[in-house]
Scaffold this motif. Structure first.
Motif, short mmCIF file in Angstrom:
data_model
loop_
_atom_site.label_atom_id
_atom_site.label_comp_id
_atom_site.label_asym_id
_atom_site.label_seq_id
_atom_site.Cartn_x
_atom_site.Cartn_y
_atom_site.Cartn_z
N PHE A 96 0.85 -1.20 0.00
CA PHE A 96 0.00 0.00 0.00
C PHE A 96 0.88 1.25 0.00
O PHE A 96 1.69 1.44 0.91
CB PHE A 96 -0.90 -0.02 1.23
N LEU A 97 0.71 2.08 -1.02
CA LEU A 97 1.45 3.34 -1.11
C LEU A 97 0.61 4.42 -0.44
O LEU A 97 -0.42 4.85 -0.96
CB LEU A 97 1.73 3.68 -2.58
N ASP A 98 1.06 4.83 0.74
CA ASP A 98 0.25 5.67 1.62
C ASP A 98 0.77 7.11 1.61
O ASP A 98 1.95 7.34 1.89
CB ASP A 98 0.38 5.08 3.05
N PRO A 130 -8.29 1.68 3.12
CA PRO A 130 -6.92 1.23 3.36
C PRO A 130 -6.91 -0.21 3.86
O PRO A 130 -7.83 -0.64 4.55
CB PRO A 130 -6.42 2.20 4.45
N PRO A 131 -5.87 -0.96 3.51
CA PRO A 131 -5.85 -2.37 3.92
C PRO A 131 -5.76 -2.51 5.43
O PRO A 131 -5.14 -1.68 6.10
CB PRO A 131 -4.59 -2.91 3.23
N ARG A 136 -2.29 -8.46 5.89
CA ARG A 136 -0.83 -8.49 5.96
C ARG A 136 -0.19 -7.52 4.96
O ARG A 136 0.73 -7.87 4.22
CB ARG A 136 -0.28 -9.89 5.69
N PRO A 137 -0.67 -6.26 4.92
CA PRO A 137 -0.14 -5.36 3.90
C PRO A 137 1.27 -4.89 4.25
O PRO A 137 1.61 -4.79 5.43
CB PRO A 137 -1.12 -4.18 3.95
N ILE A 138 2.03 -4.61 3.22
CA ILE A 138 3.28 -3.88 3.39
C ILE A 138 2.89 -2.42 3.14
O ILE A 138 2.43 -2.08 2.05
CB ILE A 138 4.33 -4.35 2.37
#
Ligand SMILES: Nc1ncnc2c1ncn2[C@@H]1O[C@H](COP(=O)(O)OP(=O)(O)OP(=O)(O)O)[C@@H](O)[C@H]1O
Ligand SMILES: O=C(O)[C@H](O)[C@@H](O)[C@H](O)[C@H](O)CO
Length: 162
Positions: A96-98, A130-131, A136-138
């Motif tokens: 996930f690009l946050d 959002p995950p 188990r998101p990165i």
């Protein structure tokens, strides 16, 4: 995954080169009707997105079946979208690009030659789920250089481990 302008194509491309995997852009799986719609400033609906997500899931299955590895850039904004991509596939990880709306808006305004108009960013954030930890998101924050973000992902991927 992440909203338009969060850096999916840029980071996926650099990450794939860094770890020697293939890079695929989810945008290339959109039917022409979806691209025209976004170009015209209209957000996609769930119905627009289901066939697109299923096409990407089929690409993931082809990749796994061929024992290949790939980094796939795909907005995957909702949990139900990610379930189509991830469900039952143990080897798929979400990155996930946050980032803040302000930062992403400034990058979109500066970006040239892309079909996605910056005006669609508000609807992208409205749609974003959002995950959660069970996915188990990165998660990586995008207010850093591309190289630093890529190294962060590589270390969280733990590729050396069996
Ligand atoms: N870490 C970064 N630092 C500075 N600029 C960046 C960074 N990551 C991406 N960019 C720039 O921000 C813009 C948006 O990035 P990119 O096109 O990769 O996003 P995207 O999520 O793939 O967008 P879309 O979903 O609309 O295709 C590009 O102009 C890119 O060069
Ligand atoms: O789900 C969506 O609204 C779309 O997929 C967009 O996010 C685009 O694919 C893309 O990210 C823009 O280039």
């Amino acid at each position: 995954m992440g909203v338009s302008g969060s850096g999916k194509s840029t980071i996926a491309d650099h990450l794939a080169i860094r770890i020697g995997w293939r890079y695929e852009d989810g945008d290339s799986f959109h039917p022409a009707s979806n691209v025209s719609k976004m170009h015209a400033g209209q957000p996609l609906t769930d119905e627009d997105r289901w066939p697109w997500l299923r096409a990407i899931a089929a690409e993931i299955d082809r990749t796994c079946k061929a024992s290949e590895r790939a980094v796939i850039a795909c907005s995957a904004l909702k949990r139900s979208y990610r379930d189509i991509l991830v469900h039952g596939r143990r080897d798929v990880r979400i990155v996930f690009l946050d980032g803040t709306r302000e930062l992403i808006a400034s990058r979109l305004i500066a970006r040239k030659n892309h079909f996605m108009p910056p005006e669609l960013l508000a609807s992208q954030f409205r749609t974003l789920e959002p995950p959660t930890a069970d996915e188990r998101p990165i998660v990586v924050t995008i207010d850093r250089t591309v190289d630093i973000i890529v190294e962060d992902i590589v270390s969280q991927l733990n590729l050396e481990r069996p």
